[in-house]
Design an enzyme around this catalytic site. Sequence first.
Site, PDB file in Angstrom:
ATOM      1  N   GLU A 299      40.287  29.950  35.090  1.00 25.55           N
ATOM      2  CA  GLU A 299      40.352  28.667  34.400  1.00 25.55           C
ATOM      3  C   GLU A 299      39.087  27.814  34.583  1.00 25.55           C
ATOM      4  OE1 GLU A 299      45.144  28.016  34.515  1.00 25.55           O
ATOM      5  OE2 GLU A 299      44.070  27.471  36.332  1.00 25.55           O
TER       6      GLU A 299
HETATM    7  C1  ACM Z   1      45.977  31.295  37.943  1.00 25.96           C
HETATM    8  O1  ACM Z   1      47.202  31.277  37.835  1.00 25.96           O
HETATM    9  N1  ACM Z   1      45.252  30.323  37.409  1.00 25.96           N
HETATM   10  C2  ACM Z   1      45.286  32.370  38.618  1.00 25.96           C
END
Ligand code: ACM
Length: 624
Positions: A299
Amino acid sequence: MRILILLIATTAHAALMPLPAKVVAGQGSLAIDSDFRAATTFKDTRLEAAIARFHKRLALETGLPLNPARTLLTIDCREPGPAYPALNEDESYRLDITSQSAHLRSLTVTGALRGLETFLQLVMRESGNYHVAAIHIEDHPRYPWRGLMLDVSRHWMPVEVVERNLDAMAAVKLNVFHWHLSDDQGVRVESQRFPRLQELASDGNFYTQAQIRQVIDYARDRGIRVIPEFDMPGHASALLTAYPELASAPGPYHIERKWGIFQPTMDPTSPGVYAFLESFLDEMTALFPDPYFHIGGDEVEPTQWNNSAAIQSFARVNHIANLHAYFNERVQKILKKHGKTLVGWDEILNPGLESSAVIQSWRGADSLSAAAAKGYRGILSFGFYLDHLKPASYHYAFDPGNALGGEACMWTEYVNGETVDSRIWPRMAAIAERFWSPRDITSVASMYERLEPVSRQLTWTGVVHRTNLRPLLDRLAPDDSLRVLADASESTGIEIRRDARKYTSLVPLNRFVDAVPPESDFIRSLDQPSLRATFTAWTASKVTVPELIPLSKNLAEVGALGLETLNYLESGRSAPEVWRAQRLAALDAIDKPIAEVNLAAIRIVRQLLQSPVLSHSKEARSIR
Ligand code: ACM
């Protein structure tokens, strides 16, 4: 009658989880009494410590004052195995129990540890006496990487929470503890070189290096590797609060109190960032002995990179098509110097990443196949997100396939040190079975039949998934007045809770939703004879906690619908289709979370209403 006997016989061996590769039942059983002792002639400190723990657990599990005198369990072990647990080390063992004695054989100490846990699961109480049934077991894991990831950044998890969960992990033969140590909400490790991390980025909640070593030793003694994760270049608000000069935009920054994905991101074009990482990773790779090192990489929010003329110009001049890939390559080189293999979430899968990297897939099994096609090894976490608070059967249906193994993930937006055990256990045991047992072990009915005794047994490892719920309810309303509602309720997970109210890390997790389990044992184990009394109790449900009043009213309605349905079933008359459709619609109408809680009670009445018996048969039959 035959069927009944068979069921009892199954239950007699029922508490094994994960199921071993091969089990052959024998004749008779070996009594466990105060004299019982396990012993070995193999000199190894890890094995000796394991035997001492085994005696302690056995004493807890049986309540017997153990005064070990007679060796009834002999342990033969041939090699110490690696001093620190290693990927692909031999974990196999054989266990032979007769009515006279028991014999555990393994190549390595880790194999013996796994066998000792199996033995403890076999201990049964009958007529006030303890014994283990005669049995022959040959066992080895399906996957070499069987993990649990724990996020200690979003909510702080003290050392004792970590350690008791390591004991429970060992009990179900897990061998990787993935420690998510940094995120937007905190960096949780003491750094001697960069003390501003613990001073400014931890709210005072961090592990000293001595504590880190203590946990690593604790895990190692139990055959568990510790993989640290420092999330970078994103999920870095806390780190950048301490060292804003490493960010892609001018600070200042703050420890994030909200949940989500945030902009503060390390500058992948800055020499200062790599100088910091050279030094920080030099320190951290020395602290954590495992050859695998997790850099997160999930992310990555591109706003700061996109908005920076300097970063964009650097990328253009240096022909860098993908700044995240460029960053990972440089970090991979630093780790390589320290003999470490890089592990990251599936977003790190980009051209330029050396094929030694391990890809942890959280977004779907597809990314795992994509990684495998490019020659990377992978770990499956998609399907094993414990924070979704799905039933054990949901997770049990996923399979790591050709991966190195799997890891369940305990993200902690809505979980703290007080509630984490009940969010991990017992569901983690079913996932551990998926990671250890042969691939054809897939019966959900058998899994649930064993999950209940295994859950009870896990209590003796120290986890409080069962024992802490009552005090949490008591804190809300005294005198067990929430018990009936709690037994019929299930907590929702992140998907519901993130939209339910304005949560931050400062909102206490001390409500009813935090005090009920994700999956109701009570509802699952309800049997036909107890239905009427249970439904009657539901109709009388009354609570005083304001946010629970509508939930309690719904439970009363479910109880009334249940009684009405039972009356039909027991009368032998078939129910009119219209009547049935109306009742099912009434259940649907109230089948939505209230106060972030679902009524598991609805399931049982819906099952009754949908039972073919209701429309066809003259006699009531088992609903299951
Ligand atoms: C994640 O769940 N952002 C690895």
